[in-house]
Design a protein around this motif. Structure first.
Motif, mmCIF file in Angstrom:
data_model
loop_
_atom_site.group_PDB
_atom_site.id
_atom_site.type_symbol
_atom_site.label_atom_id
_atom_site.label_comp_id
_atom_site.label_asym_id
_atom_site.label_seq_id
_atom_site.Cartn_x
_atom_site.Cartn_y
_atom_site.Cartn_z
ATOM 1 N N MET A 194 -5.147 -1.511 -7.414
ATOM 2 C CA MET A 194 -4.082 -2.606 -8.017
ATOM 3 C C MET A 194 -4.500 -3.250 -9.222
ATOM 4 O O MET A 194 -3.772 -3.707 -10.177
ATOM 5 C CB MET A 194 -3.392 -3.411 -6.861
ATOM 6 C CG MET A 194 -2.547 -2.362 -5.697
ATOM 7 S SD MET A 194 -1.843 -3.184 -4.674
ATOM 8 C CE MET A 194 -1.942 -4.982 -4.680
ATOM 9 N N HIS A 209 9.296 -3.736 3.729
ATOM 10 C CA HIS A 209 8.285 -4.553 3.558
ATOM 11 C C HIS A 209 8.244 -5.296 5.124
ATOM 12 O O HIS A 209 6.923 -5.403 5.260
ATOM 13 C CB HIS A 209 9.074 -6.020 3.043
ATOM 14 C CG HIS A 209 8.865 -5.870 1.354
ATOM 15 N ND1 HIS A 209 8.809 -7.022 0.459
ATOM 16 C CD2 HIS A 209 8.916 -4.790 0.445
ATOM 17 C CE1 HIS A 209 8.547 -6.534 -0.733
ATOM 18 N NE2 HIS A 209 8.665 -5.248 -0.739
ATOM 19 N N TRP A 220 -4.497 -9.997 -1.797
ATOM 20 C CA TRP A 220 -3.429 -8.893 -1.828
ATOM 21 C C TRP A 220 -2.066 -9.626 -2.219
ATOM 22 O O TRP A 220 -1.487 -8.849 -3.134
ATOM 23 C CB TRP A 220 -3.090 -8.351 -0.250
ATOM 24 C CG TRP A 220 -1.993 -7.398 -0.160
ATOM 25 C CD1 TRP A 220 -0.833 -7.440 0.053
ATOM 26 C CD2 TRP A 220 -2.290 -5.952 -0.710
ATOM 27 N NE1 TRP A 220 -0.294 -6.365 0.041
ATOM 28 C CE2 TRP A 220 -1.199 -5.354 -0.300
ATOM 29 C CE3 TRP A 220 -3.599 -5.418 -0.842
ATOM 30 C CZ2 TRP A 220 -1.086 -3.912 -0.333
ATOM 31 C CZ3 TRP A 220 -3.368 -4.035 -1.041
ATOM 32 C CH2 TRP A 220 -2.206 -3.263 -0.858
ATOM 33 N N ASN A 221 -1.490 -10.568 -1.928
ATOM 34 C CA ASN A 221 -0.240 -11.093 -2.398
ATOM 35 C C ASN A 221 -0.373 -11.568 -3.903
ATOM 36 O O ASN A 221 0.687 -11.159 -4.338
ATOM 37 C CB ASN A 221 0.035 -12.349 -1.449
ATOM 38 C CG ASN A 221 0.752 -11.940 -0.225
ATOM 39 O OD1 ASN A 221 0.883 -10.920 0.248
ATOM 40 N ND2 ASN A 221 0.898 -13.094 0.775
ATOM 41 N N VAL A 265 0.102 -8.178 -5.926
ATOM 42 C CA VAL A 265 1.606 -7.566 -5.557
ATOM 43 C C VAL A 265 2.536 -8.369 -6.574
ATOM 44 O O VAL A 265 3.159 -8.000 -7.260
ATOM 45 C CB VAL A 265 1.909 -7.708 -4.158
ATOM 46 C CG1 VAL A 265 3.562 -7.297 -4.037
ATOM 47 C CG2 VAL A 265 1.195 -6.711 -3.316
ATOM 48 N N THR A 274 10.295 -2.139 -10.122
ATOM 49 C CA THR A 274 9.150 -2.178 -9.658
ATOM 50 C C THR A 274 8.734 -2.679 -8.178
ATOM 51 O O THR A 274 7.699 -2.126 -7.579
ATOM 52 C CB THR A 274 8.515 -3.713 -10.424
ATOM 53 O OG1 THR A 274 8.679 -3.602 -11.780
ATOM 54 C CG2 THR A 274 7.119 -3.996 -10.182
ATOM 55 N N GLU A 317 6.314 -0.500 -5.958
ATOM 56 C CA GLU A 317 5.459 -0.960 -5.174
ATOM 57 C C GLU A 317 5.705 -0.529 -3.665
ATOM 58 O O GLU A 317 4.542 -0.406 -2.819
ATOM 59 C CB GLU A 317 5.384 -2.567 -5.205
ATOM 60 C CG GLU A 317 4.472 -3.161 -4.465
ATOM 61 C CD GLU A 317 4.767 -3.819 -3.026
ATOM 62 O OE1 GLU A 317 6.074 -4.248 -2.748
ATOM 63 O OE2 GLU A 317 4.005 -3.844 -2.139
ATOM 64 N N THR A 318 6.715 -0.462 -3.075
ATOM 65 C CA THR A 318 7.220 -0.244 -1.571
ATOM 66 C C THR A 318 6.867 1.178 -1.479
ATOM 67 O O THR A 318 6.130 1.443 -0.535
ATOM 68 C CB THR A 318 8.636 -0.266 -1.520
ATOM 69 O OG1 THR A 318 9.195 -1.586 -1.689
ATOM 70 C CG2 THR A 318 9.046 0.189 -0.129
ATOM 71 N N SER A 374 3.034 1.705 -1.052
ATOM 72 C CA SER A 374 2.463 0.969 0.231
ATOM 73 C C SER A 374 2.813 1.925 1.175
ATOM 74 O O SER A 374 1.742 2.175 1.877
ATOM 75 C CB SER A 374 3.106 -0.191 0.386
ATOM 76 O OG SER A 374 2.956 -1.210 -0.626
#
Length: 253
Positions: free
Chosen positions: A85, A163, A194-195, A198, A213, A217-218, A221
């Motif tokens: 990432m 999420h 991590w946060n 993201v 986006t 990202e979802t 994941s």
């Protein structure tokens, strides 16, 4: 007070949420001032928990260095997606340095506050009355459920549910890592990193691309993180009914 620890912890969760819960996903035009506000709220919520822990005499929250230090190997496999990432973010374009610094400070504050609440106060309270596995699942599911607000704020229930699933699995890993290292501190740092990555993707994208986006990202994941991380977390939690690594002063029940 041991008999009432779960009740006190649940009441603390409500107070923590009242202090902390607000608009975590802010419009891009309000990102700088908004992030400073999150730092204050997350910091105040964490301070509340530390004061409460001191008053109640809770010394088993894992606020000590890992024992042994070699136990930090548990973070190596999940760090691979972080590196990927980070590389993708560099290729995509980093946010402005000032925003990135504020974002990192904000997400670290969020990581500290959430880890202290869920893997610290809540899990240790549940363990006074429940066997390890129920305490593990309740903690992880409650942690995941608070992230439903992300999707609701954006008006997209599907993103919110995704999420919740992602946060539940990540929370399961962070709890497993906390138990294996005997310390909550590395989980706080990993959570913050991590946060940060993201959110940096979101901040670096124009507002018109936020939905795309988030969906990307979802999907990433769900496809590349959740299943392997879930299995890895179960691997780390094997034998959880037996005492795992614990830092000095950590009470086991």
């Amino acid at each position: 007070m041991r008999a009432y620890r779960i009740s006190v912890a649940l009441a603390a969760l409500a107070v923590w949420a009242a202090i902390y819960a607000s608009e975590l996903w802010l419009p891009i035009e309000a990102i700088d001032g908004g992030l400073n506000g999150i730092i204050l709220r997350a910091g105040a919520a964490a301070a509340f928990l530390l004061i409460l822990a001191g008053i109640m005499g809770w010394r088993d929250l894992g606020l000590t260095p890992p024992r042994p230090w070699t136990s930090l190997w548990v973070f190596l496999p999940p760090s691979i997606p972080l590196l990927v990432m980070g590389w993708l973010l560099v290729q995509h374009g980093l946010p402005e340095p000032q925003i990135l610094r504020t974002l990192a400070a904000c997400m670290l504050a969020v990581g500290v506050s959430e880890e202290l609440m869920f893997r610290g106060v809540l899990f240790r309270a549940l363990r006074t009355r429940l066997s390890p596995w129920p305490a593990v699942w309740i903690t992880s599911l409650l942690f995941g459920s608070v992230h439903l607000s992300n999707g609701l704020y954006l008006g997209d229930l599907a993103i919110g549910v995704a999420h919740v699933a992602a946060a539940t699995v990540i929370g399961l890993f962070l709890l497993a890592a906390t138990l294996r290292t005997g310390s909550i501190l590395p989980s706080m740092l990993f959570h913050g990193c991590w946060n940060t990555l993201v959110m940096a993707f979101l901040v670096s994208a124009p507002p018109s691309e936020w939905q795309t986006t988030l969906e990307a990202e979802t999907s990433l994941s769900l496809l590349l993180l959740l299943a392997p991380l879930f299995l890895y977390s179960l691997f780390l939690l094997r034998g959880v009914d037996r005492p795992l690594a614990a830092a000095p002063g950590v009470q086991t029940t």
